[in-house]
Design a protein around this motif. Structure first.
Motif, mmCIF file in Angstrom:
data_model
loop_
_atom_site.group_PDB
_atom_site.id
_atom_site.type_symbol
_atom_site.label_atom_id
_atom_site.label_comp_id
_atom_site.label_asym_id
_atom_site.label_seq_id
_atom_site.Cartn_x
_atom_site.Cartn_y
_atom_site.Cartn_z
ATOM 1 N N ARG A 108 26.609 19.531 -11.421
ATOM 2 C CA ARG A 108 25.847 19.016 -10.464
ATOM 3 C C ARG A 108 25.316 19.824 -9.306
ATOM 4 O O ARG A 108 24.220 19.944 -8.786
ATOM 5 C CB ARG A 108 26.136 17.560 -9.860
ATOM 6 C CG ARG A 108 25.495 16.666 -9.259
ATOM 7 C CD ARG A 108 26.110 15.721 -8.725
ATOM 8 N NE ARG A 108 26.189 14.705 -9.884
ATOM 9 C CZ ARG A 108 25.756 13.713 -10.014
ATOM 10 N NH1 ARG A 108 24.759 13.328 -9.273
ATOM 11 N NH2 ARG A 108 25.794 12.830 -10.835
ATOM 12 N N LEU A 140 38.016 12.994 -2.748
ATOM 13 C CA LEU A 140 37.654 11.765 -2.805
ATOM 14 C C LEU A 140 37.166 11.824 -1.278
ATOM 15 O O LEU A 140 35.972 10.963 -1.034
ATOM 16 C CB LEU A 140 38.866 10.900 -2.815
ATOM 17 C CG LEU A 140 39.320 10.696 -4.285
ATOM 18 C CD1 LEU A 140 40.296 9.457 -4.188
ATOM 19 C CD2 LEU A 140 38.151 10.042 -4.833
ATOM 20 N N GLY A 143 33.858 13.142 -0.889
ATOM 21 C CA GLY A 143 32.951 12.618 -1.473
ATOM 22 C C GLY A 143 32.049 13.675 -2.580
ATOM 23 O O GLY A 143 31.171 13.417 -2.901
ATOM 24 N N ILE A 144 32.854 14.328 -3.027
ATOM 25 C CA ILE A 144 32.505 15.259 -4.069
ATOM 26 C C ILE A 144 32.532 14.530 -5.420
ATOM 27 O O ILE A 144 33.382 13.806 -5.715
ATOM 28 C CB ILE A 144 33.513 16.470 -4.407
ATOM 29 C CG1 ILE A 144 33.950 17.142 -3.150
ATOM 30 C CG2 ILE A 144 33.340 17.363 -5.358
ATOM 31 C CD1 ILE A 144 32.865 18.489 -2.680
ATOM 32 N N PRO A 145 31.465 14.896 -6.207
ATOM 33 C CA PRO A 145 31.400 13.608 -7.346
ATOM 34 C C PRO A 145 32.425 14.280 -8.422
ATOM 35 O O PRO A 145 32.609 15.417 -8.626
ATOM 36 C CB PRO A 145 29.772 14.054 -7.713
ATOM 37 C CG PRO A 145 29.468 15.118 -7.242
ATOM 38 C CD PRO A 145 30.293 15.461 -6.067
ATOM 39 N N MET A 146 32.876 13.272 -8.682
ATOM 40 C CA MET A 146 34.102 13.620 -9.965
ATOM 41 C C MET A 146 33.833 12.598 -11.074
ATOM 42 O O MET A 146 33.269 11.336 -10.974
ATOM 43 C CB MET A 146 35.370 13.208 -9.262
ATOM 44 C CG MET A 146 35.799 14.203 -8.088
ATOM 45 S SD MET A 146 37.510 14.264 -7.913
ATOM 46 C CE MET A 146 37.859 12.712 -7.018
ATOM 47 N N THR A 147 34.391 12.928 -12.183
ATOM 48 C CA THR A 147 34.375 12.020 -13.231
ATOM 49 C C THR A 147 35.348 11.133 -13.356
ATOM 50 O O THR A 147 35.401 10.170 -14.112
ATOM 51 C CB THR A 147 34.197 12.963 -14.468
ATOM 52 O OG1 THR A 147 35.313 13.606 -14.638
ATOM 53 C CG2 THR A 147 33.117 13.660 -14.885
ATOM 54 N N ALA A 148 36.523 11.349 -12.836
ATOM 55 C CA ALA A 148 37.624 10.683 -12.784
ATOM 56 C C ALA A 148 38.595 11.065 -11.640
ATOM 57 O O ALA A 148 38.586 12.175 -10.987
ATOM 58 C CB ALA A 148 38.383 10.844 -14.156
ATOM 59 N N VAL A 149 39.676 10.137 -11.181
ATOM 60 C CA VAL A 149 40.653 10.677 -10.249
ATOM 61 C C VAL A 149 41.948 11.163 -10.927
ATOM 62 O O VAL A 149 42.091 10.801 -12.227
ATOM 63 C CB VAL A 149 41.084 9.446 -9.407
ATOM 64 C CG1 VAL A 149 40.025 9.239 -8.321
ATOM 65 C CG2 VAL A 149 41.510 8.160 -10.189
ATOM 66 N N SER A 185 42.896 9.089 -14.326
ATOM 67 C CA SER A 185 42.814 7.812 -14.569
ATOM 68 C C SER A 185 41.340 7.504 -14.493
ATOM 69 O O SER A 185 40.598 7.917 -13.692
ATOM 70 C CB SER A 185 43.520 7.004 -13.542
ATOM 71 O OG SER A 185 42.877 5.747 -13.302
ATOM 72 N N PRO B 7 36.036 7.004 -8.464
ATOM 73 C CA PRO B 7 35.427 7.890 -9.591
ATOM 74 C C PRO B 7 35.955 7.643 -10.996
ATOM 75 O O PRO B 7 37.196 7.571 -11.149
ATOM 76 C CB PRO B 7 35.708 9.472 -9.301
ATOM 77 C CG PRO B 7 35.661 9.455 -7.859
ATOM 78 C CD PRO B 7 36.557 8.108 -7.291
ATOM 79 N N VAL B 26 26.440 7.376 -8.694
ATOM 80 C CA VAL B 26 26.540 6.498 -9.936
ATOM 81 C C VAL B 26 26.132 7.276 -11.050
ATOM 82 O O VAL B 26 24.956 8.143 -10.715
ATOM 83 C CB VAL B 26 25.674 5.291 -9.765
ATOM 84 C CG1 VAL B 26 25.719 4.489 -11.035
ATOM 85 C CG2 VAL B 26 26.342 4.177 -8.625
ATOM 86 N N SER B 27 26.684 7.216 -12.266
ATOM 87 C CA SER B 27 26.037 8.045 -13.248
ATOM 88 C C SER B 27 26.329 7.339 -14.372
ATOM 89 O O SER B 27 27.013 6.105 -14.779
ATOM 90 C CB SER B 27 26.676 9.458 -13.535
ATOM 91 O OG SER B 27 27.846 9.346 -14.298
ATOM 92 N N THR B 36 30.809 7.984 -9.362
ATOM 93 C CA THR B 36 31.329 9.346 -9.184
ATOM 94 C C THR B 36 31.975 9.785 -8.038
ATOM 95 O O THR B 36 32.474 10.653 -7.900
ATOM 96 C CB THR B 36 30.096 10.457 -9.916
ATOM 97 O OG1 THR B 36 28.938 10.292 -8.756
ATOM 98 C CG2 THR B 36 29.539 10.176 -11.155
ATOM 99 N N GLN B 37 31.640 8.625 -7.117
ATOM 100 C CA GLN B 37 32.061 9.052 -5.769
ATOM 101 C C GLN B 37 32.845 7.751 -5.438
ATOM 102 O O GLN B 37 32.666 6.822 -5.782
ATOM 103 C CB GLN B 37 30.927 9.297 -4.506
ATOM 104 C CG GLN B 37 30.273 10.620 -4.876
ATOM 105 C CD GLN B 37 29.192 10.631 -3.761
ATOM 106 O OE1 GLN B 37 28.520 9.584 -3.793
ATOM 107 N NE2 GLN B 37 29.212 11.763 -3.240
#
Lengths: 235, 229
Positions: A108, A140, A143-149, A185, B7, B26-27, B36-37
Motif C-alpha cells: 500500500r 497497532l 495505525g499501520i495497515p496490517m493483514t493480521a495481528v 491471528s 487487523p 477496510v479492505s 486493516t487498522q
C-alpha cells in the motif's frame, strides 16, 4: 494516550510444576510523543519499549519501488555474543522484520520506510518473544495497515523434558532448548508463522511447544483487544 | 461502548449486490470485508460506505483533503511542499488565484499554505493546488505571517472540524482568533497576543481525549489562567 491494562494473575516465579500460563502483561500505548506509534510493554519482569515511525521518507538505499521497506532496529541493553540464547540484534531483527513484512500491508505504501525501533529495558527471560509482541502493539498504535495481528511466545525445554511457557530468566538459563514463536491471528484462528530455536530438542518437543504456544497466544491477542478497546473507545 | 476491531477481523457488513464504498482501514477479502487498522467501524448510508476510525498521527495523502503545507524549495515551475506525508508534494506556480506566467505568487521557503490535494496515488508524488476547478481560491492560499503551527493527530483535526464538536464555537465566544485546520494533522492559530495563541493551542491539544463536558471545563480553566485568575 496512556492506557494500562493487566491481564492474568500468574507471576511465573515458581517452577515446581509445568508452567502453562503466560506471565502478567502490562502495556502503555503512545508513550513516546514524537513517534507515530509506541508502546512500553512489560511481561513478567521483562520490559521493552517499541516505537514505529512511518510510512515516511527514506534514503535511496532503503527505497523499494513496489513496497514499503521495513527497517527493524533492536537496541539491547547488554552486549551478548552472536549465538547467545538471549536477544541480540542478529536474532531479533530478522525475526521481527520477516514477521512484519508478512503482516504489514507493504504494497500500500511503495517507496516509503516503516521503521520499528525496539529497546530492551530489562531482560527477565523470553526477550525475543516480548520484542515481537511489543512490535505488533507499536504497529497497532501507529495505525499501520496490517493483514493480521501477531505476537511472540517463548517456550523452554528443561533438562527433565518439561516444557515451560514464557520462562523467567532463571529458568531460561537452565533450559536445554528455547523456542521463540511468532504467531498470527486473523479473527480467532491462531497460526504459527515463524520460529527461532536455540539448543537441542526432539521434534516431539517442538510439536508440543507449538501447541502450547498457540494456546497461550490466544491470551495475548485478547490483551491486544483490551488495550485497543481502552484506547479507542473514548471520545 | 463501540466495538474495536483489530487487523484481520472480518467485519459485520454484508457485501451484497448494492454499491458499497470501502474506506480507509477496510479492505476486501473474497466476499467479506476485513479490517486493516485497529479502530471503530463507522458507516454512512446512501451510498453505503464504511471505514475504520483509527487513531493515526502520520498523514497519507488523499485526493480532496485540505491540508496545511510548508514550502521547502523550488523545483522547476513548482514549489516543493511538505504536507507531512512520506514524499514532498508539488504545487505549480499557476495553481494560485490570479497567477499567470508573468505574475507569480510571492512565496518563499518556510511559508505556510492551505491547499487541497489534487493528486494522491501510492505510486506518484502528491500534487496540491490552491485554487478550485473554477480558478477561485475559496480560502486556500498562503497563510498570513505570525501565528503558531501545531502538530496533532489526524483524529483531533477531524473532531475539531466536525459539526458535533463545540470546542471552536465555545472558544470563539471567549477569545478572538483565526484558525486553519489541515487534514494532515496540522492546525494553524493566530490570535491577538502570544499568550492567547498559546492558551488556544493548549486547549486544542489537551482536548483530544476529553468528552464535551470536560472540554468546556478545560476551556474555562485555561482561559482563566491566561487572564491571570
Amino acid at each position: 494516550m496512556d492506557t494500562e491494562m493487566s491481564s492474568n494473575t500468574n507471576d511465573g516465579e515458581t517452577s515446581a510444576v509445568s508452567m502453562t500460563k503466560l506471565r502478567t502483561l502490562r502495556a502503555q500505548l503512545s508513550v513516546l510523543h514524537r513517534a507515530d506509534g509506541s508502546v512500553a510493554l512489560q511481561q513478567g519482569g521483562t520490559v521493552v519499549w517499541a516505537a514505529v515511525y512511518g510510512p515516511g521518507d527514506s534514503t535511496a538505499s532503503k527505497r523499494l519501488n513496489d513496497r514499503a521497506f521495513i527497517d527493524v532496529l533492536f537496541k539491547p541493553k547488554v552486549a551478548r555474543p552472536v549465538n547467545d540464547i538471549g536477544a541480540t540484534k542478529e536474532n531479533v531483527s530478522p525475526l521481527l522484520r520477516g514477521t512484519c513484512e508478512s503482516m504489514v500491508d507493504i504494497r500500500r505504501h511503495p517507496r516509503t520506510l516503516i521503521e520499528l525501533v525496539v529497546q530492551e529495558l530489562t531482560d527477565d527471560g523470553g526477550l525475543r518473544a516480548v520484542c515481537l509482541t511489543a512490535g505488533c502493539l507499536a504497529l497497532l498504535d501507529a495505525g499501520i495497515p496490517m493483514t493480521a495481528v501477531f505476537c511472540g511466545v517463548s517456550v523452554a525445554l528443561m533438562p527433565d523434558d518439561r516444557l515451560v511457557l514464557d520462562p523467567p530468566l532463571k529458568e531460561q538459563k537452565m533450559a536445554t532448548a528455547l523456542f521463540t514463536f511468532a504467531l498470527k491471528s486473523a479473527e480467532s484462528e491462531v497460526e504459527m508463522i515463524s520460529c527461532d530455536t536455540n539448543g537441542r530438542f526432539q521434534f516431539d518437543h517442538f510439536k508440543r511447544a507449538v501447541s502450547l504456544a498457540i494456546e497461550a497466544a490466544a491470551e495475548v491477542f485478547l490483551f491486544y483487544r483490551e488495550m485497543m478497546q481502552r484506547k479507542l473507545s473514548l471520545g | 461502548m463501540s466495538v474495536v476491531y483489530l487487523p484481520g477481523d472480518k467485519l459485520p457488513v454484508s457485501t451484497g449486490k448494492e454499491a458499497l464504498i470501502v474506506g480507509p482501514g477496510v479492505s476486501r477479502a473474497d466476499d467479506r470485508l476485513v479490517a486493516t487498522q485497529a479502530g471503530v467501524l463507522r458507516s454512512k448510508q446512501q451510498p453505503f460506505s464504511c471505514w475504520m476510525d483509527a487513531h493515526v498521527r502520520r498523514y497519507v495523502p488523499v485526493r480532496g483533503d485540505k491540508v496545511i503545507g510548508v514550502i521547502t524549495g523550488k523545483a522547476g515551475e513548482a514549489w516543493k511542499v511538505d504536507v507531512g506525508a512520506a514524499e514532498l508534494a508539488t504545487v505549480s506556480f499557476l495553481s494560485f488565484e490570479g497567477a499567470t506566467k508573468r505574475n507569480r505568487p510571492s512565496l518563499k521557503t518556510g511559508d505556510l499554505i492551505y491547499c487541497q490535494v489534487l493528486l494522491a496515488m501510492k505510486d506518484m508524488e502528491p500534487e496540491v493546488v490552491c485554487i478550485d476547478s473554477e480558478g477561485k481560491s475559496r480560502g486556500l492560499g498562503a497563510l498570513p505571517d505570525g501565528g503558531l503551527l501545531l502538530k496533532c493527530s489526524l483524529n483531533l483535526v477531524r473532531r475539531l472540524l466536525s459539526a458535533k464538536c463545540a470546542l471552536l464555537p465555545t472558544l470563539g465566544k471567549e477569545l478572538r482568533f483565526e484558525i486553519t485546520c489541515g487534514m494532515n494533522g496540522r492546525v494553524w492559530i493566530k490570535s491577538n497576543s502570544h499568550k492567547e495563541t498559546i492558551a488556544i493551542a493548549q486547549i486544542i491539544l489537551k482536548s483530544e481525549f476529553l468528552n464535551e463536558s470536560q472540554i468546556s471545563e478545560l476551556i474555562r480553566t485555561i482561559i482563566d489562567r491566561c487572564r491571570g485568575f
